[in-house]
Design a protein around this motif. Sequence first.
Motif, PDB file in Angstrom:
ATOM      1  N   LEU A 179       2.864  -7.403  -2.461  1.00  0.00           N
ATOM      2  CA  LEU A 179       1.847  -6.396  -2.877  1.00  0.00           C
ATOM      3  C   LEU A 179       2.042  -5.956  -4.122  1.00  0.00           C
ATOM      4  O   LEU A 179       3.192  -5.892  -4.857  1.00  0.00           O
ATOM      5  N   LYS A 180       0.823  -5.749  -4.710  1.00  0.00           N
ATOM      6  CA  LYS A 180       0.759  -5.264  -6.113  1.00  0.00           C
ATOM      7  C   LYS A 180       0.023  -4.106  -6.237  1.00  0.00           C
ATOM      8  O   LYS A 180      -0.626  -3.746  -7.061  1.00  0.00           O
ATOM      9  N   THR A 181      -0.092  -3.357  -5.211  1.00  0.00           N
ATOM     10  CA  THR A 181      -0.935  -2.108  -4.814  1.00  0.00           C
ATOM     11  C   THR A 181      -0.575  -0.941  -5.535  1.00  0.00           C
ATOM     12  O   THR A 181       0.413  -0.651  -5.440  1.00  0.00           O
ATOM     13  N   SER A 182      -1.568  -0.290  -6.086  1.00  0.00           N
ATOM     14  CA  SER A 182      -1.368   0.957  -6.419  1.00  0.00           C
ATOM     15  C   SER A 182      -1.143   2.185  -5.300  1.00  0.00           C
ATOM     16  O   SER A 182      -0.351   3.210  -5.333  1.00  0.00           O
ATOM     17  N   LEU A 183      -1.874   2.022  -4.344  1.00  0.00           N
ATOM     18  CA  LEU A 183      -1.926   2.842  -3.077  1.00  0.00           C
ATOM     19  C   LEU A 183      -2.357   2.171  -1.877  1.00  0.00           C
ATOM     20  O   LEU A 183      -2.892   1.420  -1.678  1.00  0.00           O
ATOM     21  N   VAL A 184      -1.334   2.596  -0.597  1.00  0.00           N
ATOM     22  CA  VAL A 184      -1.738   2.094   0.467  1.00  0.00           C
ATOM     23  C   VAL A 184      -1.978   3.359   1.382  1.00  0.00           C
ATOM     24  O   VAL A 184      -1.073   4.090   1.482  1.00  0.00           O
ATOM     25  N   ALA A 185      -3.347   3.618   1.958  1.00  0.00           N
ATOM     26  CA  ALA A 185      -3.581   4.460   2.669  1.00  0.00           C
ATOM     27  C   ALA A 185      -3.333   4.054   4.214  1.00  0.00           C
ATOM     28  O   ALA A 185      -4.020   3.052   4.823  1.00  0.00           O
ATOM     29  N   LEU A 186      -2.297   4.638   4.941  1.00  0.00           N
ATOM     30  CA  LEU A 186      -2.263   4.141   6.297  1.00  0.00           C
ATOM     31  C   LEU A 186      -2.843   5.102   7.232  1.00  0.00           C
ATOM     32  O   LEU A 186      -2.250   6.199   7.705  1.00  0.00           O
ATOM     33  N   SER A 187      -3.939   4.941   7.566  1.00  0.00           N
ATOM     34  CA  SER A 187      -4.681   5.998   8.419  1.00  0.00           C
ATOM     35  C   SER A 187      -4.453   5.648   9.859  1.00  0.00           C
ATOM     36  O   SER A 187      -5.508   4.998  10.597  1.00  0.00           O
ATOM     37  N   ALA A 188      -3.328   5.774  10.309  1.00  0.00           N
ATOM     38  CA  ALA A 188      -2.945   5.450  11.559  1.00  0.00           C
ATOM     39  C   ALA A 188      -1.810   6.511  12.231  1.00  0.00           C
ATOM     40  O   ALA A 188      -1.261   7.089  11.353  1.00  0.00           O
TER      41      ALA A 188
ATOM     42  N   GLN B 261       1.739   7.993  13.155  1.00  0.00           N
ATOM     43  CA  GLN B 261       3.422   7.846  13.043  1.00  0.00           C
ATOM     44  C   GLN B 261       3.702   6.789  12.055  1.00  0.00           C
ATOM     45  O   GLN B 261       4.659   5.821  12.122  1.00  0.00           O
ATOM     46  N   THR B 262       2.964   6.824  10.883  1.00  0.00           N
ATOM     47  CA  THR B 262       3.443   5.689  10.056  1.00  0.00           C
ATOM     48  C   THR B 262       4.432   6.078   9.055  1.00  0.00           C
ATOM     49  O   THR B 262       4.800   5.223   8.210  1.00  0.00           O
ATOM     50  N   ASN B 263       4.840   7.421   9.012  1.00  0.00           N
ATOM     51  CA  ASN B 263       5.662   7.821   8.131  1.00  0.00           C
ATOM     52  C   ASN B 263       6.930   8.293   9.035  1.00  0.00           C
ATOM     53  O   ASN B 263       7.879   9.244   8.685  1.00  0.00           O
ATOM     54  N   THR B 264       7.057   7.957  10.350  1.00  0.00           N
ATOM     55  CA  THR B 264       8.342   8.344  10.916  1.00  0.00           C
ATOM     56  C   THR B 264       9.173   7.347  11.405  1.00  0.00           C
ATOM     57  O   THR B 264       8.717   6.082  11.442  1.00  0.00           O
ATOM     58  N   GLY B 265      10.213   7.144  11.748  1.00  0.00           N
ATOM     59  CA  GLY B 265      11.134   6.275  12.298  1.00  0.00           C
ATOM     60  C   GLY B 265      12.591   6.636  12.275  1.00  0.00           C
ATOM     61  O   GLY B 265      12.895   7.793  12.368  1.00  0.00           O
ATOM     62  N   ALA B 266      13.214   5.800  12.584  1.00  0.00           N
ATOM     63  CA  ALA B 266      14.935   6.135  12.395  1.00  0.00           C
ATOM     64  C   ALA B 266      15.418   6.519  11.256  1.00  0.00           C
ATOM     65  O   ALA B 266      15.107   5.849  10.124  1.00  0.00           O
TER      66      ALA B 266
ATOM     67  N   LEU C 238       7.252   2.544   8.716  1.00  0.00           N
ATOM     68  CA  LEU C 238       6.214   1.678   8.171  1.00  0.00           C
ATOM     69  C   LEU C 238       5.869   1.869   6.648  1.00  0.00           C
ATOM     70  O   LEU C 238       5.815   0.803   6.080  1.00  0.00           O
ATOM     71  N   ALA C 239       5.646   3.245   6.448  1.00  0.00           N
ATOM     72  CA  ALA C 239       5.543   3.460   4.907  1.00  0.00           C
ATOM     73  C   ALA C 239       6.688   2.973   4.241  1.00  0.00           C
ATOM     74  O   ALA C 239       6.187   2.241   3.125  1.00  0.00           O
ATOM     75  N   ARG C 240       7.913   3.213   4.530  1.00  0.00           N
ATOM     76  CA  ARG C 240       9.143   2.529   4.020  1.00  0.00           C
ATOM     77  C   ARG C 240       8.769   1.125   3.700  1.00  0.00           C
ATOM     78  O   ARG C 240       9.062   0.419   2.407  1.00  0.00           O
ATOM     79  N   ALA C 241       8.527   0.544   4.574  1.00  0.00           N
ATOM     80  CA  ALA C 241       8.434  -0.996   4.565  1.00  0.00           C
ATOM     81  C   ALA C 241       7.087  -1.535   3.573  1.00  0.00           C
ATOM     82  O   ALA C 241       7.320  -2.482   2.884  1.00  0.00           O
TER      83      ALA C 241
ATOM     84  N   GLY D 180       6.018  -3.742  -2.016  1.00  0.00           N
ATOM     85  CA  GLY D 180       5.302  -3.657  -3.516  1.00  0.00           C
ATOM     86  C   GLY D 180       4.561  -2.366  -3.896  1.00  0.00           C
ATOM     87  O   GLY D 180       4.020  -2.281  -5.003  1.00  0.00           O
ATOM     88  N   ALA D 181       4.118  -1.615  -2.676  1.00  0.00           N
ATOM     89  CA  ALA D 181       3.234  -0.484  -2.993  1.00  0.00           C
ATOM     90  C   ALA D 181       3.939   0.556  -3.885  1.00  0.00           C
ATOM     91  O   ALA D 181       4.787   0.937  -3.483  1.00  0.00           O
ATOM     92  N   ARG D 182       3.020   0.920  -4.862  1.00  0.00           N
ATOM     93  CA  ARG D 182       3.465   1.873  -5.518  1.00  0.00           C
ATOM     94  C   ARG D 182       3.604   3.497  -4.960  1.00  0.00           C
ATOM     95  O   ARG D 182       4.299   4.297  -5.232  1.00  0.00           O
ATOM     96  N   SER D 183       2.663   3.684  -4.302  1.00  0.00           N
ATOM     97  CA  SER D 183       2.492   4.984  -3.331  1.00  0.00           C
ATOM     98  C   SER D 183       1.751   4.539  -2.216  1.00  0.00           C
ATOM     99  O   SER D 183       1.088   3.683  -1.958  1.00  0.00           O
ATOM    100  N   LEU D 184       2.069   5.687  -1.219  1.00  0.00           N
ATOM    101  CA  LEU D 184       1.501   5.374  -0.145  1.00  0.00           C
ATOM    102  C   LEU D 184       1.124   6.835   0.790  1.00  0.00           C
ATOM    103  O   LEU D 184       1.707   7.868   0.630  1.00  0.00           O
TER     104      LEU D 184
END
Length: 424
Positions: free
Chosen positions: A272-281, A283-288, A298-301, A306-310
Motif C-alpha cells: 500500500l501507498k496510502t496516506s490513511l486507512v480507516a478501519l470502520s470495523a 476490534q481493529t486496534n486490539t490484539g496480542a 490489524l491496524a499494525r498489519a 505501507g499505510a502512513r496512518s490508520l
Amino acid sequence: TTLFYLERRYADILRQLRAYPRFREYTQADRRATLGEVQQALPDTTALLLYFDAADRYVGLAVLKQRLWAWDVLRDLTTDSAVAYLCNTLPDKRRLEAEPNHFFAQAYVLRQRLLPDTVLNSCRSLVIVPDGLLAYVPFEVLLLRPHTGAYATAPYLLRAQAVRYTWSASFVADERTTPTTRAARLLQIAPFAASGQRGLSALPFSREEHPAGIVANVLLDKAATAAAFQNAGAHYDVLHLSTHAHAGPQETAGVEFYDRTLALPEIYAQRLKTSLVALSACQTNTGAFTQGEGVLSLARAFAYAGARSLIASYWSVNDRSTAQLFTHFYQYLRQGWSKSEALRRARLDFLSAPGPDARKSPYHWAAFTLTGADGTVAFAPQIPSVWLWMGVTTALGLVVFWIIARRCRRSNNKQTCMLQAPDF
C-alpha cells in the motif's frame, strides 16, 4: 554465462525489494532515532509522550521541541485498578450507563498520574507511545478535572488536546519526510451494506459513511470481494473499510469481505501507498501484546503494508454511531484540517449533537483512534453537477455542428445546408 544470468536475476530482485514500501525500514531496523531528530520532527505545540512498563511502575517521558520531562507512575492498587477498570468498562455500554460517576472518578485519577499538568499546559496536541496495558486505553477519555453528572459535558482530554498514537519515537522522526497527500483518491468498501453473509450481520449504516463532496469509488456488497481490495487498494490514497473484523491470534484475525476473510498474513503482504486507512470495523486496534513490539493488531498489519496512518477501533462499535462519526470526520478532513484535528472535531460534534446523554458515553465515540503520521489530505476536486451538465451539452452541440458541417461539404446547395437538420 550462468554467472551473467544469476547477476541479472539478483539485480532484478534488488529492484523489486527497493520498490517495497517498508524496504528502507527493514534495512535500517537496528537504527535508533536520536533525540535531536525526534525533537526536530515535532511541531512547536506538540508533545511526544513515551510510557515504559517497568513492572512496579510506569516511567513517563515527555519530549518537546526544547524541553524534556520524566516522571514515575507507581503501579499501586490505585493505578492498576483504574487502568483495569477503563479497559473492562469502556467496551461495556450498559455498565457505562449504570455508573457514570464511578467512571469519571477513575478517569480523573488516571489522568493525574499519567498526564501531569506541567506537560498538558505546555502543548496543544499529543503523540502517545503506550506500553503494557496502557496500549489498550484511549487517553482521550481521561478527565482534566473532577466531574459528576452528564457524559456530554464531561471535561475529557479530548476537549483540550488533539491526540494520536504511534509505535515508537523513530516513527515520529521519519515523519519529516512524509509527503503531503494532494489530489487524493478514496476507495470505500462495504461488503454488508444490503444484507449479511456467511453468518455475519448486515451493516446498513455503512452506506452513510460515504463522504459527501469527496470523489470516491465505492465497492458495495457483491463487488466488495477480497480480490477486488487486493487489486485496487494500492491505487488509492485513502481506504475506508466499512465491514466486520476479528482480532485475536494470527490464525483467526482478519478483515471480512463479501466472499471471504482476508487473513492477517495477507494484509502484511499488501503493498500500500496510502496516506490513511480507516478501519470502520470492530476490534481493529486490539490484539496480542508483544514485549518490544506493542499490540500486534490489524491496524499494525496495515501499517507494515505501507499505510502512513490508520483509524482503528478498540472494541465492538455501534453501526449508527460509527457512520455519524466518520461522516463528520471526512467533512473536516475535506475542509483542510489535519487527521488528528478532524477526528477530534468529529467527536466533539458527536458530544454536542441532540440526543439522550446515554448515547454520549465514551462507548459510542472513543473506540476509534488515530495511529501514525498526522497531516492533511487534499482530495481531488469534485466536478459540480452544473458544470458536468454544461460539458455534456457542449459536447452534444459540437457533435451536431460537425454533422451539419459534413453535410454542407457534400452538398452544393448552400441554402439546403443551412436549413436541413440532421436526422437522428
